[in-house]
Design an enzyme around this catalytic site. Structure first.
Site, PDB file in Angstrom:
ATOM      1  N   LYS A   1      39.666  44.388  29.869  1.00 32.87           N
ATOM      2  CA  LYS A   1      38.694  44.093  30.927  1.00 32.87           C
ATOM      3  C   LYS A   1      37.678  45.229  31.029  1.00 32.87           C
ATOM      4  O   LYS A   1      37.983  46.379  30.686  1.00 32.87           O
ATOM      5  CB  LYS A   1      39.405  43.937  32.282  1.00 32.87           C
TER       6      LYS A   1
ATOM      7  N   ARG B   1      45.556  46.264  50.491  1.00 27.84           N
ATOM      8  CA  ARG B   1      45.765  47.590  49.880  1.00 27.84           C
ATOM      9  C   ARG B   1      44.708  47.849  48.816  1.00 27.84           C
ATOM     10  O   ARG B   1      44.292  48.979  48.580  1.00 27.84           O
ATOM     11  CB  ARG B   1      47.194  47.769  49.374  1.00 27.84           C
TER      12      ARG B   1
ATOM     13  N   MET C   1      36.868  48.064  40.753  1.00 33.23           N
ATOM     14  CA  MET C   1      38.170  47.606  41.233  1.00 33.23           C
ATOM     15  C   MET C   1      38.739  46.440  40.428  1.00 33.23           C
ATOM     16  O   MET C   1      39.905  46.100  40.579  1.00 33.23           O
ATOM     17  CB  MET C   1      38.052  47.185  42.704  1.00 33.23           C
ATOM     18  N   GLY C   2      37.936  45.801  39.596  1.00 30.60           N
ATOM     19  CA  GLY C   2      38.407  44.589  38.926  1.00 30.60           C
ATOM     20  C   GLY C   2      39.203  44.848  37.665  1.00 30.60           C
ATOM     21  O   GLY C   2      40.053  44.051  37.280  1.00 30.60           O
ATOM     22  N   THR C   3      38.940  45.972  36.979  1.00 30.70           N
ATOM     23  CA  THR C   3      39.563  46.218  35.675  1.00 30.70           C
ATOM     24  C   THR C   3      40.973  46.762  35.849  1.00 30.70           C
ATOM     25  O   THR C   3      41.158  47.925  36.203  1.00 30.70           O
ATOM     26  CB  THR C   3      38.688  47.186  34.848  1.00 30.70           C
ATOM     27  N   ASP C   4      41.948  45.877  35.616  1.00 32.94           N
ATOM     28  CA  ASP C   4      43.350  46.270  35.790  1.00 32.94           C
ATOM     29  C   ASP C   4      44.195  45.817  34.601  1.00 32.94           C
ATOM     30  O   ASP C   4      45.412  45.719  34.703  1.00 32.94           O
ATOM     31  CB  ASP C   4      43.901  45.691  37.101  1.00 32.94           C
TER      32      ASP C   4
ATOM     33  N   SER D   1      36.679  39.599  37.262  1.00 27.53           N
ATOM     34  CA  SER D   1      37.618  39.545  36.137  1.00 27.53           C
ATOM     35  C   SER D   1      36.850  39.581  34.810  1.00 27.53           C
ATOM     36  O   SER D   1      37.239  38.923  33.850  1.00 27.53           O
ATOM     37  CB  SER D   1      38.510  38.306  36.250  1.00 27.53           C
TER      38      SER D   1
ATOM     39  N   LYS E   1      57.556  45.795  43.722  1.00 31.36           N
ATOM     40  CA  LYS E   1      56.801  44.554  43.974  1.00 31.36           C
ATOM     41  C   LYS E   1      57.014  43.657  42.759  1.00 31.36           C
ATOM     42  O   LYS E   1      56.765  44.076  41.623  1.00 31.36           O
ATOM     43  CB  LYS E   1      55.309  44.829  44.165  1.00 31.36           C
TER      44      LYS E   1
HETATM   45  P1  NAD Z   1      39.000  35.619  41.725  1.00 25.64           P
HETATM   46  O1  NAD Z   1      39.501  34.767  40.605  1.00 25.64           O
HETATM   47  O2  NAD Z   1      39.087  35.092  43.111  1.00 25.64           O
HETATM   48  O3  NAD Z   1      37.471  36.023  41.454  1.00 25.64           O
HETATM   49  C1  NAD Z   1      37.062  36.432  40.153  1.00 25.64           C
HETATM   50  C2  NAD Z   1      35.694  37.055  40.231  1.00 25.64           C
HETATM   51  O4  NAD Z   1      35.280  37.411  38.912  1.00 25.64           O
HETATM   52  C3  NAD Z   1      34.619  36.095  40.753  1.00 25.64           C
HETATM   53  O5  NAD Z   1      33.615  36.861  41.400  1.00 25.64           O
HETATM   54  C4  NAD Z   1      34.079  35.478  39.458  1.00 25.64           C
HETATM   55  O6  NAD Z   1      32.775  34.947  39.609  1.00 25.64           O
HETATM   56  C5  NAD Z   1      34.078  36.708  38.575  1.00 25.64           C
HETATM   57  N1  NAD Z   1      34.112  36.375  37.147  1.00 25.64           N
HETATM   58  C6  NAD Z   1      34.902  35.480  36.508  1.00 25.64           C
HETATM   59  N2  NAD Z   1      34.629  35.473  35.194  1.00 25.64           N
HETATM   60  C7  NAD Z   1      33.644  36.378  34.991  1.00 25.64           C
HETATM   61  C8  NAD Z   1      32.927  36.854  33.852  1.00 25.64           C
HETATM   62  N3  NAD Z   1      33.193  36.370  32.635  1.00 25.64           N
HETATM   63  N4  NAD Z   1      31.976  37.795  34.024  1.00 25.64           N
HETATM   64  C9  NAD Z   1      31.726  38.303  35.254  1.00 25.64           C
HETATM   65  N5  NAD Z   1      32.367  37.911  36.377  1.00 25.64           N
HETATM   66  C10 NAD Z   1      33.314  36.961  36.240  1.00 25.64           C
HETATM   67  O7  NAD Z   1      39.778  37.008  41.571  1.00 25.64           O
HETATM   68  P2  NAD Z   1      40.045  38.120  42.679  1.00 25.64           P
HETATM   69  O8  NAD Z   1      41.375  37.873  43.294  1.00 25.64           O
HETATM   70  O9  NAD Z   1      38.861  38.286  43.534  1.00 25.64           O
HETATM   71  O10 NAD Z   1      40.214  39.410  41.743  1.00 25.64           O
HETATM   72  C11 NAD Z   1      39.100  39.954  41.061  1.00 25.64           C
HETATM   73  C12 NAD Z   1      39.578  40.949  40.027  1.00 25.64           C
HETATM   74  O11 NAD Z   1      40.241  42.038  40.673  1.00 25.64           O
HETATM   75  C13 NAD Z   1      40.579  40.401  39.022  1.00 25.64           C
HETATM   76  O12 NAD Z   1      40.222  40.889  37.742  1.00 25.64           O
HETATM   77  C14 NAD Z   1      41.902  40.993  39.450  1.00 25.64           C
HETATM   78  O13 NAD Z   1      42.799  41.131  38.374  1.00 25.64           O
HETATM   79  C15 NAD Z   1      41.449  42.324  39.986  1.00 25.64           C
HETATM   80  N6  NAD Z   1      42.359  42.959  40.954  1.00 25.64           N
HETATM   81  C16 NAD Z   1      42.450  44.307  40.932  1.00 25.64           C
HETATM   82  C17 NAD Z   1      43.281  44.945  41.823  1.00 25.64           C
HETATM   83  C18 NAD Z   1      43.374  46.451  41.809  1.00 25.64           C
HETATM   84  O14 NAD Z   1      44.221  47.011  42.498  1.00 25.64           O
HETATM   85  N7  NAD Z   1      42.503  47.137  41.118  1.00 25.64           N
HETATM   86  C19 NAD Z   1      44.019  44.220  42.770  1.00 25.64           C
HETATM   87  C20 NAD Z   1      43.875  42.838  42.789  1.00 25.64           C
HETATM   88  C21 NAD Z   1      43.035  42.213  41.878  1.00 25.64           C
END
Ligand code: NAD
Length: 328
Positions: A233, A117, A226-229, A206, A74
């Site tokens: 983070k 996914r 799921m957000g910490t990648d 994020s 990818k």
């Molecule tokens: P997005 O930009 O659409 O949304 C970001 C989210 O984080 C929103 O809810 C926002 O309010 C919140 N946010 C932003 N700054 C913040 C802070 N300082 N404190 C707390 N919350 C905060 O992004 P998304 O596409 O929804 O992705 C969210 C996260 O998931 C990203 O960190 C992305 O890298 C991660 N991600 C992980 C995977 C995985 O496989 N684990 C896959 C895709 C995305």
């Protein structure tokens, strides 16, 4: 269906949406997690670079699944200025190769597939680790990924209510709209209240600082982080990982760029405390052992997930006559 005489299949974003739903993504991701835990599938080192243009981050995630016979990469990343042009900031494309010959097989749009996914990953964790009687789903985060997460999660247990918190409260209607559509009561709450009510929590933000403290979490909760990648983070208290039984998609990523990086760095947990979820899927780890246990899934996101869903998309598109073919 063989593509041998047809050339390279091209599977557009639109076709991916038409052929890969949540069940197909769930199965593809569950199978590849199982293969990873048996060492039948492995991810290659990730490349991620700032290209010094358009503030873009660009990179590759690749791997080989010997069980599924899926080889590919990818490629893509993050272009922060895209939204102003009406296109998605995250852009990716998957290239699949024939593992027997190295010939290119398929070119598959990766944007929608990344969202499904990732949602499938937390859904697999809920299916295997959450208490069967879980009733309240807590959502921390309300961005692009969150609605995909929500839709996949509610299919895993008989949830009766969704509670949610977001750093930017104006984004919460994204989740509320889905709940209205699904006929699920929705309540915007404080983080403490979310912990007090939720049986299952998904964090998908994020954030670079802990958002959920250990003391706010009820015994028996399942949390999918799921957000910490990325290094730095963080979404939950490192103490929470010490109190929980920790599972992940891939241990190497969990300790370096996943949610576990902080608990590992501070010595609160050891690498041996983290179990690949594939072991639970394969039945070699028992998973949850009591109704009071807190289980935590560190979903870091691996390339093999992308390849698994892209391969499913290519197979389904070809079988349904929805793929285009070119000669290279
Ligand atoms: P997005 O930009 O659409 O949304 C970001 C989210 O984080 C929103 O809810 C926002 O309010 C919140 N946010 C932003 N700054 C913040 C802070 N300082 N404190 C707390 N919350 C905060 O992004 P998304 O596409 O929804 O992705 C969210 C996260 O998931 C990203 O960190 C992305 O890298 C991660 N991600 C992980 C995977 C995985 O496989 N684990 C896959 C895709 C995305």
């Amino acid at each position: 269906m063989s593509t041998e005489n047809k050339g390279v299949s091209i599977v557009s974003e639109k076709t991916c949406q038409a052929v890969v739903g949540r069940p197909e993504a769930f199965t593809a991701v569950e199978n590849v997690f199982a293969a990873m835990a048996k060492n039948s599938a492995y991810n290659f080192p990730v490349v991620r670079e700032a290209i010094g243009h358009a503030d873009a981050l660009y990179g590759f995630k690749s791997g080989f699944d010997r069980d599924g016979m899926v080889l590919g990469v990818k490629a893509g990343g993050y272009w922060p200025g895209n939204a102003q042009q009406g296109i998605t900031n995250h852009q990716s494309t998957v290239i699949l190769f024939d593992p027997d010959t190295g010939k290119i097989k398929s070119l598959v749009g990766g944007n929608y597939l990344t969202a499904v996914r990732t949602a499938a990953s937390s859904a697999v964790s809920i299916a295997h680790l959450a208490r069967k009687d879980s009733k309240v789903l807590g959502m921390v985060g309300a961005g692009h990924q969150s609605t995909f997460q929500l839709r996949a999660a509610v299919e895993q247990r008989d949830f009766e209510k969704v509670v949610a918190w977001n750093f930017h409260p104006d984004m919460l209607p994204n989740l509320e709209k889905v709940c209205v559509e699904l006929g699920l009561p929705f309540e915007a709450v404080s983080r403490e209240e979310l912990g007090a009510q939720a049986d299952v929590i998904i964090t998908i933000t994020s954030a670079f600082e802990s958002l959920m403290q250990k003391d706010w979490i009820k015994p028996g909760t399942h949390i999918a982080c799921m957000g910490t990648d990325t290094k730095g983070k963080q979404e939950v208290d490192a103490d929470l990982l010490a109190a929980a039984t920790v599972f992940t998609d891939e241990v190497a990523q969990s300790i370096s760029l996943g949610e576990a990086q902080h608990a590992i760095e501070s010595g609160l947990i050891q690498i041996s405390d983290i179990t690949p979820i594939g072991e639970v899927i394969n039945g070699t780890h028992q998973g949850r052992t009591s109704e009071d246990e807190i289980t935590l899934f560190d979903g870091t996101g691996v390339g093999l997930q992308d390849l698994a869903v892209a391969s499913a998309a290519a197979d389904l598109a070809e079988a349904q006559g929805k793929a285009n073919f070119i000669d290279l």
